[in-house]
Design a protein around this motif. Sequence first.
Motif, PDB file in Angstrom:
ATOM      1  N   ALA A 352       7.300   1.411   0.437  1.00 31.37           N
ATOM      2  CA  ALA A 352       7.897   0.397   1.308  1.00 31.37           C
ATOM      3  C   ALA A 352       7.508   0.623   2.758  1.00 31.37           C
ATOM      4  CB  ALA A 352       9.422   0.420   1.165  1.00 31.37           C
ATOM      5  N   LEU A 353       7.089   1.854   3.078  1.00 34.01           N
ATOM      6  CA  LEU A 353       6.683   2.171   4.449  1.00 34.01           C
ATOM      7  C   LEU A 353       5.204   1.930   4.684  1.00 34.01           C
ATOM      8  CD1 LEU A 353       8.618   5.510   5.128  1.00 34.01           C
ATOM      9  CD2 LEU A 353       9.199   3.209   5.897  1.00 34.01           C
ATOM     10  N   MET A 354       4.369   2.399   3.733  1.00 31.70           N
ATOM     11  CA  MET A 354       2.923   2.303   3.924  1.00 31.70           C
ATOM     12  C   MET A 354       2.220   2.757   2.656  1.00 31.70           C
ATOM     13  SD  MET A 354       2.320   5.637   6.364  1.00 31.70           S
ATOM     14  CE  MET A 354       4.006   5.712   6.994  1.00 31.70           C
ATOM     15  N   THR A 355       0.945   2.441   2.560  1.00 32.65           N
ATOM     16  CA  THR A 355       0.112   2.954   1.480  1.00 32.65           C
ATOM     17  C   THR A 355      -0.362   4.362   1.833  1.00 32.65           C
ATOM     18  OG1 THR A 355      -1.948   2.127   2.425  1.00 32.65           O
ATOM     19  CG2 THR A 355      -0.708   0.621   0.989  1.00 32.65           C
ATOM     20  N   GLY A 356      -0.928   5.050   0.863  1.00 35.00           N
ATOM     21  CA  GLY A 356      -1.519   6.350   1.134  1.00 35.00           C
ATOM     22  C   GLY A 356      -2.669   6.251   2.113  1.00 35.00           C
ATOM     23  N   ARG A 357      -3.457   5.203   1.998  1.00 40.27           N
ATOM     24  CA  ARG A 357      -4.569   4.996   2.928  1.00 40.27           C
ATOM     25  C   ARG A 357      -4.056   4.834   4.356  1.00 40.27           C
ATOM     26  NH1 ARG A 357     -10.332   4.832   3.609  1.00 40.27           N
ATOM     27  NH2 ARG A 357     -10.665   3.644   5.492  1.00 40.27           N
ATOM     28  N   GLN A 358      -3.022   4.030   4.522  1.00 43.96           N
ATOM     29  CA  GLN A 358      -2.455   3.843   5.857  1.00 43.96           C
ATOM     30  C   GLN A 358      -1.894   5.148   6.403  1.00 43.96           C
ATOM     31  OE1 GLN A 358       0.209   0.697   4.715  1.00 43.96           O
ATOM     32  NE2 GLN A 358      -1.088  -0.897   5.620  1.00 43.96           N
ATOM     33  N   LEU A 398       2.726  14.571  10.029  1.00 51.76           N
ATOM     34  CA  LEU A 398       3.202  13.683   8.973  1.00 51.76           C
ATOM     35  C   LEU A 398       4.614  13.196   9.277  1.00 51.76           C
ATOM     36  CD1 LEU A 398       2.851  12.286   6.265  1.00 51.76           C
ATOM     37  CD2 LEU A 398       3.559  14.403   5.136  1.00 51.76           C
ATOM     38  N   ALA A 399       5.470  14.078   9.761  1.00 56.56           N
ATOM     39  CA  ALA A 399       6.827  13.688  10.122  1.00 56.56           C
ATOM     40  C   ALA A 399       6.808  12.582  11.186  1.00 56.56           C
ATOM     41  CB  ALA A 399       7.617  14.894  10.599  1.00 56.56           C
ATOM     42  N   ALA A 400       5.909  12.718  12.165  1.00 58.22           N
ATOM     43  CA  ALA A 400       5.810  11.719  13.220  1.00 58.22           C
ATOM     44  C   ALA A 400       5.330  10.385  12.675  1.00 58.22           C
ATOM     45  CB  ALA A 400       4.869  12.224  14.319  1.00 58.22           C
ATOM     46  N   VAL A 401       4.346  10.428  11.761  1.00 64.79           N
ATOM     47  CA  VAL A 401       3.844   9.197  11.142  1.00 64.79           C
ATOM     48  C   VAL A 401       4.958   8.481  10.392  1.00 64.79           C
ATOM     49  CG1 VAL A 401       2.349   8.319   9.301  1.00 64.79           C
ATOM     50  CG2 VAL A 401       1.436   9.907  11.013  1.00 64.79           C
ATOM     51  N   LEU A 402       5.738   9.244   9.628  1.00 63.60           N
ATOM     52  CA  LEU A 402       6.831   8.658   8.864  1.00 63.60           C
ATOM     53  C   LEU A 402       7.923   8.123   9.771  1.00 63.60           C
ATOM     54  CD1 LEU A 402       7.071  11.397   6.073  1.00 63.60           C
ATOM     55  CD2 LEU A 402       6.105   9.087   5.845  1.00 63.60           C
ATOM     56  N   ALA A 403       8.237   8.868  10.827  1.00 60.98           N
ATOM     57  CA  ALA A 403       9.274   8.413  11.759  1.00 60.98           C
ATOM     58  C   ALA A 403       8.877   7.110  12.440  1.00 60.98           C
ATOM     59  CB  ALA A 403       9.545   9.499  12.801  1.00 60.98           C
ATOM     60  N   ASP A 404       7.608   7.001  12.823  1.00 62.96           N
ATOM     61  CA  ASP A 404       7.126   5.762  13.452  1.00 62.96           C
ATOM     62  C   ASP A 404       7.260   4.597  12.492  1.00 62.96           C
ATOM     63  OD1 ASP A 404       6.493   7.128  15.751  1.00 62.96           O
ATOM     64  OD2 ASP A 404       4.359   7.291  15.303  1.00 62.96           O
ATOM     65  N   ALA A 405       6.949   4.832  11.210  1.00 60.79           N
ATOM     66  CA  ALA A 405       6.994   3.753  10.218  1.00 60.79           C
ATOM     67  C   ALA A 405       8.421   3.326   9.903  1.00 60.79           C
ATOM     68  CB  ALA A 405       6.297   4.203   8.935  1.00 60.79           C
TER      69      ALA A 405
END
Length: 407
Positions: A352-358, A398-405
């Motif tokens: 729901a947040l993003m694909t693996g590629r994204q 990775l935590a930052a990427v997830l938090a942004d999403a």
Amino acid sequence: MTTVDVRTPEALAEAERWTAHNYHPLPVVIAEADGAWVTDVDGRRYLDFLAGYSALNFGHRHPALIAAAHAQLDRLTLTSRAFVHDQFAEFCHALATLCGKDLVLPMNTGAEAVETAIKVSRAWGYRVKGVAPGRAKIVVAENNFHGRTTTIVSFSTDPDARDDFGPYTPGFAVVPYGDLDALTAAVDDDTVAVLLEPIQGEAGVLVPPDGYLAGVRDLCDRRSVLLVADEIQSGLGRTGRTFAIEHEGVEPDMYVLGKALGGGIVPVSAVAAGRDVLGVLRPGEHGSTFGGNPLACAVGVEVIRLLQSGEFQERSRRLGERLHAGLRALTGHGVLQVRGRGLWAGVDIDPALMTGRQACERLAEHGVLAKDTHGSTIRLAPPLVVSPDEVDQAVAALAAVLADARR
């Protein structure tokens, strides 16, 4: 104002223009590398958390491996197997000893080593087990990845690897990975081998249930079947042991090795087995011009020396605990599940947040390189020379990427 010369877009366009589109790489053009770090053509540095799918277990340009390659380049690079060179016996002896086996057959790529294992298993089945001609069967697992030759994709269940490449090679039965009952039902009197990855890498770093590999070993013993372990990605220190299958105290009849065996310098692969198995081959039945060449053997010998101390296995075990603890802390914060052993992890991102590629594209923006697989899963496999702080840096990215999403 100084104009910055940005070379990446042009380099990507040129690569796209002149190569077949069999890969979909991230928009990064690497020019230099050292240890766990790479630098692109514009001078930007990235933490390499893919490590060439485990081909770079010892990092980029490990000094001992580079020295071995340089020394050999000044002496001899290729003879072909029509002759014996002075690095060949040392490499085969060292690798056989590392594996606890009698014989080694060197090749170049992982797929070549898998093809070698298939041919050896069939020859053993006919010449030793007594299977009727043309009836040898090898049992494999769903979601496997053993390479991309026409025979290997014949028993792949990945449409991207298999579709439109038939007709397919017969002689394989496919069962669910980790299902011992299904495997037992598939083994019959014509079965010559069970070919498995002790941990399935391309599938998303899938670890089998506890006791599965030991159960496979017992089944193979009872039914006079070879257990062939494809340790091309999982072996040579990646999971905290020399071989991933060792986590269950299991020894296969044949190891299939590659990737890290070449130290990230040259392609080197091999199969290792007992004399009763590899001894079935006769002169002229199998080979490769570059298989076991002097340069490959010189680098391979140094790779084995690095593994003999146990330092890299211990680093993988210890830093792997740190990596997995950091990743598990992200569960419920954009991560659904984390799997793996040692410095090897499959991370399921909430689709729901993003694909693996994204996720991998956004990680690259944060200075970390990884690779996606099967939708929303990413794979992390840093070089075993990575530092604790670098592990933490990648997890923080990775935590930052997830938090942004999630904002």
